[in-house]
Design an enzyme around this catalytic site. Structure first.
Site, short mmCIF file in Angstrom:
data_model
loop_
_atom_site.label_atom_id
_atom_site.label_comp_id
_atom_site.label_asym_id
_atom_site.label_seq_id
_atom_site.Cartn_x
_atom_site.Cartn_y
_atom_site.Cartn_z
N GLU A 213 0.83 -1.21 0.00
CA GLU A 213 0.00 0.00 0.00
C GLU A 213 0.86 1.26 0.00
O GLU A 213 0.54 2.25 -0.66
CB GLU A 213 -0.93 0.00 1.21
CG GLU A 213 -1.96 -1.12 1.23
CD GLU A 213 -3.03 -0.96 0.17
OE1 GLU A 213 -3.07 0.09 -0.51
OE2 GLU A 213 -3.85 -1.89 0.02
N ASP A 346 -5.03 -10.29 -8.33
CA ASP A 346 -5.39 -9.49 -9.50
C ASP A 346 -4.21 -8.78 -10.17
O ASP A 346 -3.93 -8.96 -11.35
CB ASP A 346 -6.47 -8.47 -9.14
CG ASP A 346 -6.09 -7.60 -7.95
OD1 ASP A 346 -5.31 -8.05 -7.10
OD2 ASP A 346 -6.60 -6.47 -7.86
N GLU A 481 -11.25 0.43 -11.01
CA GLU A 481 -10.91 -0.55 -12.05
C GLU A 481 -11.75 -0.39 -13.32
O GLU A 481 -11.21 -0.44 -14.43
CB GLU A 481 -11.06 -1.97 -11.50
CG GLU A 481 -10.01 -2.37 -10.50
CD GLU A 481 -10.24 -1.75 -9.13
OE1 GLU A 481 -9.25 -1.61 -8.36
OE2 GLU A 481 -11.40 -1.40 -8.80
#
Length: 569
Positions: A213, A346, A481
């Site tokens: 992150e 992902d 996304e």
């Protein structure tokens, strides 16, 4: 705990490195043809119909033409001979008197037609590109106002309670939004954010941060802003942070720990496991490689390349598909047999392609892994829903298929399109078009027009709906996304429907997540438009990615982000 967000910084390597001037206020002139092409087929058809109607009404307003159409040629000839006799007589002047009733009727008919066309165009023609850009700027300013008023210098805004949430204490939202402000031309907001970074941002504090992150939001935010501005401040801060993240790679396997104390220079796995998430350890490469290139210090690239090399050689893959976890001690996959393109896996697939492009398309291992993975997706995870035949990507658990698709998977249409644009097989683009439609339907079929975090798809043709949402999956986190993929799809196809879909999403954000006084909030229930149940949290990626990609989607200035350039790494 909700799955981690994903983020890319492909702009780091595709932008022109020598473009540092602040010139985002310019707007290119559009030709009439480009504006015409921005309309959908339905809108163009309606406009052409109205123009044809106006032409017909205009022709019908002239009696001579009307009479010819009605077969009154003989009567017309008789009137013509009578007129010729009058022309030589004392009443010849009457020929030049205006036919008040006829011309008045004609003018009334034409005026009515024009008014009709203008009224219809008012509702048929969509908001112009400039207006849509300004709408995104307005949304950003509203979100920024909430952050500035109630969370300045902190990680995240809580817009409902008008307070803030702290994760690492690094000003995540402010740094994540830097490149967005520059791209949008919001100079005042950018300057005040830069001032805070110069005077207040420090990485010496005794705090544990998540490697993934912090890399994508802080290190990536600093690097991308350096590329856009050429301001050395951001590169200096990025180098300081990058060096403080390096202890994460000091593991027996060289697979990094998930957490680093940037003040003490120590790292450790989560308290409950020695595993790291595969997406996290394989989605920091773009930023670390770029930091090496800019600083001419190879250590950052070396540690992330080692991770990629090990994952490339590991057993336990399934036709290119990878498990979700990897052990930091052994360097081996764990929890084998479960394969997904959603949370925890992902961005592994996404970064394979983008690293290959970033490195000048010469790293064959990355390309090999990416193409093999896409073939694995088509072989094992791709299905169609029963009612409407929507193509979706499900999950595989010990050879058992689950028709579950995370919103996170909507990165895939854009990634496939980017690959096809860079010379990969044409059927990747065909699949991108199909999956983009599915991601659009995940929004469209919800009562709020916003996608759930997770969707299940019906495989039965007799069911009335394609998208099924379980109560625990109905939340929306303002994720980027889908709009990122819409940006790629429009840029590569010039099909204006992708802009229209993005516009619908922005309007739904404004209707159901906008908080009066400033900020936007994630919501708990996309299926209840009367009470979407706000969660009182604005993720940093809403400003850092979601609004940025919406702006790029609506902008005709392709220089803001060039997709036709690569830089050898």
């Amino acid at each position: 705990m909700y799955p981690p967000s994903r983020k890319d910084f492909i702009s780091l390597t595709l932008s022109d490195p020598h473009c540092h001037a602040y010139n985002n206020g310019k707007h290119r002139r559009q030709s009439c043809w480009r504006k015409w092409k921005q309309l959908s087929r339905l809108q163009r058809s309606l406009i052409l119909f109205l123009l044809a109607l106006l032409l017909i009404l205009g022709l019908l307003s002239y009696p001579s033409i009307t009479e010819q159409w009605r077969g009154k040629r003989a009567h017309f000839n008789t009137r013509l001979r009578h007129t010729q006799s009058l022309a030589s007589g004392p009443n010849a002047s009457l020929l030049h008197r205006p036919k008040l009733m006829s011309e008045s009727s004609s003018n009334t008919l034409i005026n009515f037609s024009l008014i009709l066309i203008l009224c219809v165009l008012r509702f048929v023609v969509p908001t112009g590109a400039t207006d849509r850009l300004e709408a995104v700027r307005k949304a950003f300013r509203h979100a920024w106002k909430g952050y500035k008023d109630h969370a300045w210098g902190h990680d995240e805004l809580k817009p409902i309670s008008k307070s803030f949430g702290e994760w690492f204490g690094l000003g995540l939202t402010l740094i994540d939004a830097l490149d967005t402000m520059w791209i949008m031309g919001l100079k005042e907001e950018y300057v005040e954010a830069r001032t805070w970074i110069e005077k207040n941002l420090t990485f010496t504090k005794d705090v544990d941060v998540n490697l993934f992150e912090t890399t994508i939001r802080v290190l990536g935010g600093l690097l991308s802003t350096y590329h856009l501005t050429g301001d050395q401040l951001f590169l200096d801060k990025a180098k300081d942070l990058g060096s403080r993240l390096m202890p994460a790679f000091k593991t027996p396997s060289k697979i990094p720990f998930s957490d680093v104390n940037i003040g003490k220079g120590t790292a450790h796995p989560p308290r409950w496991t020695t595993d790291s998430t595969l997406a996290e350890v394989t989605s920091i490469q773009l930023e670390f490689r770029e930091l090496s290139r800019l600083t001419q210090d190879p250590q950052y690239q070396e540690v992330v390349n080692e991770v990629a090399k090990q994952v490339h050689n590991l057993p336990g893959k399934h036709d290119g598909l990878v498990p979700m976890f990897i052990n930091t001690n052994s360097g081996q996959f764990t929890h084998k047999g479960v394969f997904t393109l959603g949370a925890r896996a992902d961005s592994y697939y996404e970064y394979l392609l983008k690293q290959w492009i970033q490195g000048g398309k010469v790293e064959d291992n990355l390309l090999e892994d990416y193409i093999q993975a896409i073939e694995g997706v088509k072989k094992h995870l791709l299905r169609q829903s029963g009612p409407s035949r929507l193509t979706f990507v499900g999950e595989l658990s010990h050879n058992r298929f689950n028709p579950k698709m995370d919103h996170l998977v909507c990165f895939l249409p854009g990634t496939l399109a980017l690959g096809a644009h860079n010379g990969l097989p044409g059927d990747h683009m065909d699949l991108a078009v199909q999956l983009m439609e599915t991601c659009h339907q995940m929004y469209k079929q919800m009562e709020t027009g916003l996608s759930p975090e997770i969707a299940h798809f019906s495989l039965q043709p007799t069911d009335g709906q394609d998208v099924i949402v379980k109560p625990a999956d109905r939340h929306n986190l303002l994720r980027p996304e889908t709009v990122e993929s819409l940006f790629y799809m429009f840029r590569f196809t010039n099909d204006t429907k992708y802009r229209d879909w993005g516009w619908d999403i922005l309007q739904s954000f404004n209707k159901y997540t906008k908080v009066s006084g400033g900020g936007y909030t994630s919501i708990n229930n996309v299926r209840d438009p009367t009470n979407p149940w706000p969660r009182d949290k604005m993720e940093s990626f809403f400003l850092g990615e979601t609004l940025k990609y919406l702006y790029l989607l609506f902008s005709d200035d392709t220089e803001l982000l060039r997709l036709d350039k690569t830089r050898p790494f």
